[in-house]
Design a protein around this motif. Structure first.
Motif, short mmCIF file in Angstrom:
data_model
loop_
_atom_site.label_atom_id
_atom_site.label_comp_id
_atom_site.label_asym_id
_atom_site.label_seq_id
_atom_site.Cartn_x
_atom_site.Cartn_y
_atom_site.Cartn_z
N SER A 192 0.86 -1.18 0.00
CA SER A 192 0.00 0.00 0.00
C SER A 192 0.89 1.23 0.00
O SER A 192 1.94 1.25 0.65
CB SER A 192 -0.87 0.05 1.26
N GLY A 222 -3.59 -0.50 -2.58
CA GLY A 222 -4.29 0.77 -2.48
C GLY A 222 -3.36 1.87 -2.02
O GLY A 222 -2.14 1.69 -1.96
N ALA A 229 -7.19 8.01 -3.81
CA ALA A 229 -8.09 6.85 -3.90
C ALA A 229 -9.38 7.26 -4.60
O ALA A 229 -9.88 6.56 -5.49
CB ALA A 229 -8.38 6.30 -2.51
N LEU A 234 -8.94 3.86 -6.40
CA LEU A 234 -8.12 2.91 -5.66
C LEU A 234 -8.76 2.62 -4.31
O LEU A 234 -9.63 3.37 -3.85
CB LEU A 234 -6.73 3.52 -5.40
N GLU A 235 -8.32 1.56 -3.66
CA GLU A 235 -8.74 1.32 -2.29
C GLU A 235 -8.06 2.34 -1.38
O GLU A 235 -6.86 2.58 -1.50
CB GLU A 235 -8.32 -0.09 -1.84
#
Lengths: 436, 436
Positions: A192, A222, A229, A234-235
């Motif tokens: 991440s 993410g 995000a 995106l997460e």
């Protein structure tokens, strides 16, 4: 013939080039913690402060107070936009819809504001101090750090010619792509992007995130940056930070030692009441990981995972696996996130080390979004990342303390640190030098 | 609000993005040789041909005949612009003013034209053949090579996404700057940019030249590209090429063996009559360097220097120094230019090797303006430079021959090569593989 007269005149009219352009341009966990604070501690007052742990860099020489204030006032003038609130309300985070309560979103829209602050200079160091309701102070952390970080970048860039800037970015991109190529060879690695607060700049962070998104597929789980995000589908990643156990400990420290010691688990109870499922990632190092695990009630072992932020991550992961075994839980079902000063080789080593034993993922921060080491066209070091943090100083007038697994990351007054150390029974242990 | 409607519509209207946009976009020696031909051989007719020595690359698959013809027709439509002619007339080249005669410049302005040509495809290879007066054919060499080289680049780039293009150029720039940094450490090294014909693209060549100009100071003595010299106030570099001894030998080959052998010195006599001073750089390898030096009249040793283009440059420089000593000349006053497949490490080694013995300078070509090795984002090789040349085939109907110090660079029909070898008494010797 090719002159765009309007654009050219407009460029002369620029007064401020804002760094933070949306209130979503922050770590996602700040929003989760904000709701937590809004819900559970609406009246608590705090003081927090930006500190540069890299004392050798005199920030005051690189960042103009006046411009910093102008940037901060720009942030204070921002409001959550309607489409941003709709996204927060309707999006799925960690597989859960409606993570933000309608009342909270209404409050964000109508009543959220950022606290007052003071910017001063001392010994060449900038000091930024925030005071007010916790719910008005907390969000400053990421905005202020990102502002100072990018202003330091701009100051360094202002000394470079157009061609030198071109060299700089060519090198930084080459470096980034070399890292990405290494990661591409290991498709099951999980990363991440956690680099908002100490990023080179917003645009560079966005470049990095887009580069990873376009090439790494599922390896990029993410970004912690909520705005990115939102903008790039995106997460949004992240759960909670040291701020919560520090504040709850400070409040509890007015009572008995036992209340103080118990506060570290009370945070988890309250958090679990507010959020569930994947959001149950604990951060056990605030007052020492070993004592935290040893003294934890059994339900703590049901949490989804752990984030390690100050202990050697190989040791911290081994310790977590052993503790889970002791508590009769299956480590292969748990998540272990390392997030402290990672770079690509360390990430790949950790991935190999924990593969098959526990679900490892990397929270890759500063050395992803601000790795300009050896890229400077004149070999100067004013673009090297520094260790800038924003920490709670007091909570309702009581000093806030962090012991950490690395004494170099401890904060708080010496007498309080001594009491905490006694109460938590954790040893002082100097860890690795703090690079970022 | 920020849409430039006119620009956007205009971008849709593009039909051809011309590669060669000025008749000055050629090697300076072509202009010197053009005046030489115009003056001494105005009626000679020649045939010349573009050949790809890298047979493994099927050029026909990458370069569309139709577009190539469109690009060539664009070049044929160009005229020398008034300000370009004024610059040629008034500028100082190699310390000499008025190097171009007024009559020649008038001819350039009013009568210069490029010959007819034929483009065909054979076995996946493109064949471009030029026929006509030597003064109308000669200039095609650099235009045609630069066109094919950049069209091959464009074909490779057309398969890359925007982000991949960004990676590609970041890597190529990083590579270039690493080379420049190495050169910066050796301030007395001397380099001319010689990379027009096999450049990645015009804009990349310009970037490279600007990068060197802004950082290397006196180490960059100039560029062979006349248009870049004109546009960026650089010295235009270069004197003459194999074309001249090849043509004069072909004409002489109708006579006795002795006339043929003597033709290699007749070129120098005629050249010295046309130009003087620093322009007296000989290129002794057309029919073998060793026989050239051994048989040279004594006045040849008075020339300013030598360019080595096919022999191992360490050997060629040593041989030249020894020959100068034998002829009683001071090598430290002479210039030795290496120009064959150089890259930065070789340049620095040669500089160290000859330092203090002879004035060494490097004519750095393809690996300066087209070094994209290992830069491709998908590790493909379609941006690696290839060895593309344009050679005289016949002169007034007689085959033209080059023996070279490296048999891999020989050209001409086998029976003629055999005669030339006998006449010049030079041994066939396979040198290094021809990379570029």
């Amino acid at each position: 013939m090719n002159v765009n007269f309007a654009e050219r005149a407009h460029n002369h009219n620029w007064r401020l080039d804002p760094i933070v352009r949306s209130l979503l341009d922050t770590d996602f966990y700040k929003l989760l913690m904000l709701q937590f604070i809004w819900k559970n501690f609406p009246k608590v007052e705090v003081v927090s402060e930006v500190v540069n742990r890299t004392r050798t860099v005199r920030l005051g020489d690189h960042v103009s107070r006046e411009t910093l204030v102008a940037q901060m006032e720009h942030v204070r003038g921002l409001r959550f936009r309607r489409s941003e609130l709709v996204w927060l309300a309707g999006n799925t985070f960690y597989g859960t819809r409606f993570i933000f309560e309608p009342e909270f979103l209404t409050w964000l829209e109508n009543d959220f504001r950022l606290s007052e602050y003071e910017v001063s200079e001392e010994d060449g160091q900038l000091k930024i101090c925030f005071r007010g309701l916790w719910s008005e102070v907390t969000m400053w952390e990421v905005y202020a750090l990102a502002l100072v970080s990018e202003m330091r970048t701009r100051s360094a860039l202002s000394r470079l010619s157009e061609m030198e800037l071109d060299v700089l970015y060519a090198r930084a991109k080459t470096k980034l792509w070399d890292k990405i190529e290494k990661l591409r060879l290991v498709p099951d690695v999980r990363i991440s992007e956690f680099g908002t607060r100490r990023r080179h700049s917003f645009l560079w962070q966005e470049y990095v995130v887009e580069a990873m998104r376009n090439t790494l597929g599922a390896s990029l789980t993410g970004s912690s940056n909520t705005f990115l995000a939102y903008k790039h589908d995106l997460e949004a990643m992240g759960t909670n930070a040291h701020e919560l156990p520090m504040a709850l400990a400070a409040i509890a420290s007015k009572g008995t030692d036992e209340e103080l010691r118990a506060s570290q688990y009370r945070v988890l109870e309250l958090w679990a009441k507010s959020y569930g499922g994947e959001l149950l990632i604990m951060l056990p190092d605030t007052f020492g990981t070993t004592q935290f695990l040893a003294g934890a009630p059994d339900w703590v072992a049901d949490w989804t995972g752990q984030r390690a932020d100050s202990k050697n991550p190989f040791v911290a992961g081994d310790e977590y696996c052993a503790w889970l075994a002791l508590r009769g839980r299956d480590a292969t079902k748990k998540r272990f996130i390392a997030s402290d000063g990672l770079d690509v080789d360390g990430i790949l080593e950790l991935h190999r080390y924990f593969h098959g034993r526990i679900r490892f993922s990397a929270g890759w921060g500063t050395l992803l979004t601000n790795d300009f080491r050896d890229c400077h066209p004149r070999n100067e070091d004013d673009l090297e990342p520094i260790s800038l943090v924003c920490k709670l100083v007091t909570v309702d007038g009581v000093p806030a303390v962090k012991l950490s697994d690395n004494t170099r990351k401890s904060t708080g007054p010496a007498d309080q640190i001594a009491r905490y150390r006694r109460v938590f029974g954790s040893e002082a242990e100097a860890g690795a030098p703090v690079l970022v």
